[in-house]
Design an enzyme around this catalytic site. Structure first.
Site: not given
Ligand code: GDP
Ligand code: MN
Length: 399
Positions: A119, A207
């Site tokens: 992530y 993101e």
């Protein structure tokens, strides 16, 4: 402003960020053609909506199959079938709310062999006035969940805008993510490219979830979500061109066309106010008197008759609105102009809900007189508390 994943990936690619090969498709035939061009053997069919959680999402219609909004196809025919199942159907994910979103575009990509899912995200941190970097080994999952269950697995730091990006930032991320060998180099380059893109394009959020390590050992951005600072869009016409109005709330789209700041809320009292601070105070006092605002609406300092009319239309397009409170301070804007706008709008819309108007400021007496003489059933109020009390009482009476 949000963009679709395929648009986000195209922007990142310009900055040298590694993304899978792929193309958008709007019909099953186009999807088939894109897959053929990519050459296979595996293609991924991804629903393009402005919401995440597509992989674990589900469609409302049974004909859409049960496999969610991200599907791995093992043949070109599968790509066409999946595209046909998804297009025009409503995908519900944790981020869409129960009403879901209709899928109108797809991204067809070459399949990636995943070894690890990581992530990575960047956002504007208002507390430090810097760009914050967030990295975690727990990719592919909901990061809020990770933050709650295993906060020690999340690395957060910020980049000083004065000195900018340095390689040590990239190495810090690489170390946290457990990367090794050439991946560290790739990570240093990746973080640098993402930072450059973030700053140059005035993003407010970026993101990558998941950032993957492929079986071959390379870093690839498998998903990308970008958000752009709407106050900086004037200097990015190329970003504005990517806007998909069908993904936005129609009332908010209309509001932005007339330069009105409008946010829909769940209550029953529509508010038409000038100035964000006054709008907040108006919402607060409605709550204080026991009701809920149906919206935040700031018509701005230079509200014209047309703007006020559009603002009324937007408020009334919400079926939950059972009454309207107009609270205007005529500073730059004169109260008589506002009054004319209110009357014009009320006539045009043949207003059926109670309307309380509180005016204060320049030409207030003239404004009040115009409203009194209009013959419309407008309830005048003398101050903010009086106005809130009156509209709450009117709405309760009608209920
Ligand atoms: P999201 O659910 O909306 O966040 O969509 P993502 O693009 O993140 O995809 C969800 C998940 O699908 C990823 O976390 C991966 O596990 C999986 N996935 C996406 N693309 C591929 C691919 O090319 N190959 C494989 N094996 N899995 C993929
Ligand atoms: Mn994702």
């Amino acid at each position: 402003m949000n963009v679709h994943e395929y648009q986000a990936k195209a922007i990142l690619k310009e900055y040298g960020v590694p993304v899978p090969k792929g193309h958008a498709a709007f019909t099953p035939e186009e999807a088939f053609a894109v897959a053929k061009e990519l050459g296979g053997p595996i293609a991924v069919v991804k629903a393009q909506i402005h919401a995440g959680g597509r992989g674990k999402g589900s469609f409302k219609e049974p004909e859409a199959g049960e496999k969610g909004g991200v599907r791995i196809a093992k043949s070109f025919d599968d790509v066409r079938t999946f595209a046909d199942e998804m297009l025009g159907r409503t995908l519900v994910t944790v981020q869409t709310g129960p009403e879901g979103r209709v899928v109108k575009r797809l991204l067809i990509e070459e399949g990636a062999a995943i070894k690890r899912e990581l992530y990575l995200s960047f956002l504007v941190d208002r507390a430090t006035s810097r760009v914050a970097v967030i990295a975690s080994t727990e990719g592919g999952m909901d990061i809020e969940e990770v933050a709650h269950d295993a906060p020690e697995k999340i690395l957060t730091f910020s980049i000083d805008p004065a000195s900018g990006y340095s390689q040590f930032h990239g190495r810090k991320v690489a170390f946290e993510l457990g990367l090794e060998g050439d991946q560290v180099k790739q990570c240093v380059k990746l973080i640098g490219s993402l930072y450059k893109a973030f700053v140059e394009k005035d993003m407010s959020q970026l993101e990558i979830n998941p950032l993957i390590v492929t079986e071959k050992g390379d870093l690839v951005c498998l998903d990308a979500k970008l958000n752009f600072d709407s106050n900086a869009l004037y200097r990015h016409p190329e970003i504005v061109a990517l806007r998909d109005l069908e993904e936005e709330d129609p009332a908010e789209v209309l509001a932005s066309r007339y330069d009105l700041s409008y946010v829909k809320l769940d209550g029953s009292i529509g508010c038409l106010v000038n100035g964000a601070g006054l709008a907040m105070a108006t919402m607060d006092i409605i709550k204080l008197y026991g009701s809920e605002p149906a919206n935040f609406l700031d018509v701005g300092g230079g509200a014209t008759k047309e703007k006020v009319t559009e603002a009324f239309k937007i408020i009334l397009s919400d079926p939950n609105v059972k009454g309207i409170l107009v609270n205007i301070f005529g500073g730059i804007m004169r109260c008589d102009i506002i009054a004319e706008g209110i009357i014009a709008a009320a006539r045009e819309m043949s207003l059926k809900v109670p309307l309380v108007v509180r005016l204060e400021g320049t030409n207030v007496e003239l404004g009040k007189e115009i409203i009194r003489n209009s013959g419309l059933a407008v309830i005048p109020a003398d101050n903010l508390a009086d106005a809130a009390e009156k509209i709450v009482a009117e709405v309760k009476k009608a209920a």
